[in-house]
Design an enzyme around this catalytic site. Sequence first.
Site, PDB file in Angstrom:
ATOM      1  N   GLU A 192       0.797  -1.239   0.000  1.00 53.59           N
ATOM      2  CA  GLU A 192       0.000   0.000   0.000  1.00 53.59           C
ATOM      3  C   GLU A 192       0.828   1.286   0.000  1.00 53.59           C
ATOM      4  O   GLU A 192       0.728   2.091   0.947  1.00 53.59           O
ATOM      5  CB  GLU A 192      -0.948   0.019   1.200  1.00 53.59           C
ATOM      6  CG  GLU A 192      -1.901  -1.151   1.256  1.00 53.59           C
ATOM      7  CD  GLU A 192      -2.997  -0.958   2.302  1.00 53.59           C
ATOM      8  OE1 GLU A 192      -3.058   0.116   2.920  1.00 53.59           O
ATOM      9  OE2 GLU A 192      -3.802  -1.887   2.478  1.00 53.59           O
ATOM     10  N   GLU A 401      -5.579  -8.466   1.010  1.00 52.88           N
ATOM     11  CA  GLU A 401      -6.168  -8.094   2.307  1.00 52.88           C
ATOM     12  C   GLU A 401      -7.635  -7.767   2.116  1.00 52.88           C
ATOM     13  O   GLU A 401      -8.006  -7.043   1.187  1.00 52.88           O
ATOM     14  CB  GLU A 401      -5.510  -6.841   2.919  1.00 52.88           C
ATOM     15  CG  GLU A 401      -4.291  -7.108   3.729  1.00 52.88           C
ATOM     16  CD  GLU A 401      -3.670  -5.830   4.282  1.00 52.88           C
ATOM     17  OE1 GLU A 401      -4.425  -4.935   4.735  1.00 52.88           O
ATOM     18  OE2 GLU A 401      -2.438  -5.737   4.242  1.00 52.88           O
TER      19      GLU A 401
HETATM   20  C1  BGC Z   1      -3.008  -2.277   6.072  1.00 51.76           C
HETATM   21  C2  BGC Z   1      -2.944  -2.985   7.399  1.00 51.76           C
HETATM   22  C3  BGC Z   1      -4.019  -2.441   8.330  1.00 51.76           C
HETATM   23  C4  BGC Z   1      -5.361  -2.666   7.668  1.00 51.76           C
HETATM   24  C5  BGC Z   1      -6.544  -2.221   8.488  1.00 51.76           C
HETATM   25  C6  BGC Z   1      -4.414  -2.127   5.548  1.00 51.76           C
HETATM   26  O1  BGC Z   1      -4.539  -0.986   4.810  1.00 51.76           O
HETATM   27  O2  BGC Z   1      -2.187  -2.928   5.125  1.00 51.76           O
HETATM   28  O3  BGC Z   1      -1.666  -2.841   7.948  1.00 51.76           O
HETATM   29  O4  BGC Z   1      -3.972  -3.039   9.572  1.00 51.76           O
HETATM   30  O5  BGC Z   1      -5.392  -1.942   6.481  1.00 51.76           O
HETATM   31  O6  BGC Z   1      -6.561  -0.846   8.659  1.00 51.76           O
END
Ligand code: BGC
Length: 496
Positions: A192, A401
Amino acid sequence: MISNTKLILLIILFTLAQRPIETASNRSFPASFKFGIATSAHQIEGAWNEDGKGENIWDHICHTNPDYIDNGDNADLACDSYHKYKEDVAMLKDLGVNYYRFSLSWSRIIPLGIAGSPVNPAGIVYYQNLLQELIDNDIEPLVTIYCWDLPETVEEYGGFPNPEFEEHFAYYVRVVFQNFGHLVKYWITFNEPLESCYQGYGTGTMAPGYSHSGLTDYKCAHNIIKAHAKAYHVYDEEFRTQQQGSVGIVLDTSWYEPATGGAADVEASERALQFAFGWYMHPIAFGNYPPVMVERIDQRSEQQGFNTSRLPKFTEDEIEYIKGTYDFLAINTYTTVYAQAREEYDIDVISWDSDMNVDMFLDDSWEETGSSWLRVVPWGIRKLLNWLSKTYNNPEIFITENGVSDKDGLQDDQRINFFREYLSNVLDAVLDDGVNVTRYTAWSLMDNFEWQRGFSEKFGLYHVDFEDPERSRTPKASAEYYAQVIATRCLVDVCD
Ligand code: BGC
């Protein structure tokens, strides 16, 4: 007069109407589809100065400015995964995941981070042990080389906005490929960069905490894109033949839903996607920034009296070098935002937001979560996957993610519904729309250090007791649900 019973009934009906009814698909995920789960080094490891680890920008900001983080939290001990990695792997094994996405701490491996500076043998041993433990348990590692924890010295040398950054990163990735490449087939260069640059140097809401949006965030992105391309070529030229792995970058975006069907709002939605995602992906896919960014930033810079555009330029050679430096497209996505056309910002406003010129807002009827920015909007992920597939010519897509923070405790029904409904939309994108998604990664294995929110926001499928010095872990109901999905490839009780 309306009776009390009628009133209650009306309120219930109104509440139900606010929440779109989603029905999870009862079709199965293809046999080749892989399920994983993710964490990142700084969020879980702790041992912030143990065995030779150097300080990183988050250690630094937490220690020098505790008010910056909710409750003055820091990640000195976090989930103590530096000592408890075998327990982490046992949890992964219980979930039955095909792979584990985790990140390496640059300052644990190279304490100063600077090109040519000493490598820390204990850091190498730690990650070799973790990798071996995963492999011994049949869990494939998907390794993020950098997730937000820049060595403090690299920051003091000018951080990402300094063009020398690329050299420091190239030194680091060579050390990484040399020491771990025989154990890893999937590499992610950066996690990111939008957040590292926009929040780290634009709004100041992430370490190192500078607020020069429209200026330093563009320089940051420029150098990260070049450093990513360099890492890709280093792998290609020096390691790929022997190690046979794949390399990509993880980018993040929400889905930007046009506020209305009108042409101006549809254009605003596309502009938001290009400013958030295309800012990084367009150069990596096609060599240069999205035309809409170039035009708007060049024009506004000129009107503002700058001698050159605030958006740095790639040379022709750089364009050729950067173009195509990805073996898969990796996306982190959580939510949806409405995008609406607006009047042009005043010309004296200098920022990424004013360059983009889109009004953004959430729908009050979208289900709230434990994070103010995150609403549950399952259909958004399907639209986003379709947009990615169309815009980048049907690449292989990894969802690296996706997840939700909640206030539920161990019986985390909101998280179960979130996974069921988002995964159902992913499945529809794969089976009905022909989007080539091959992996889904839940965020996150366990509750952890959620950056500026400290330990107050919880994304884990495992609860961690942060009051307990042992940092004991307990599975939540969602861990059981996710394990069942992985075992059956099915989101509901029985699939067709
Ligand atoms: C990030 C994580 C973060 C998650 C929740 C993502 O954008 O890569 O490190 O914990 O979002 O906010």
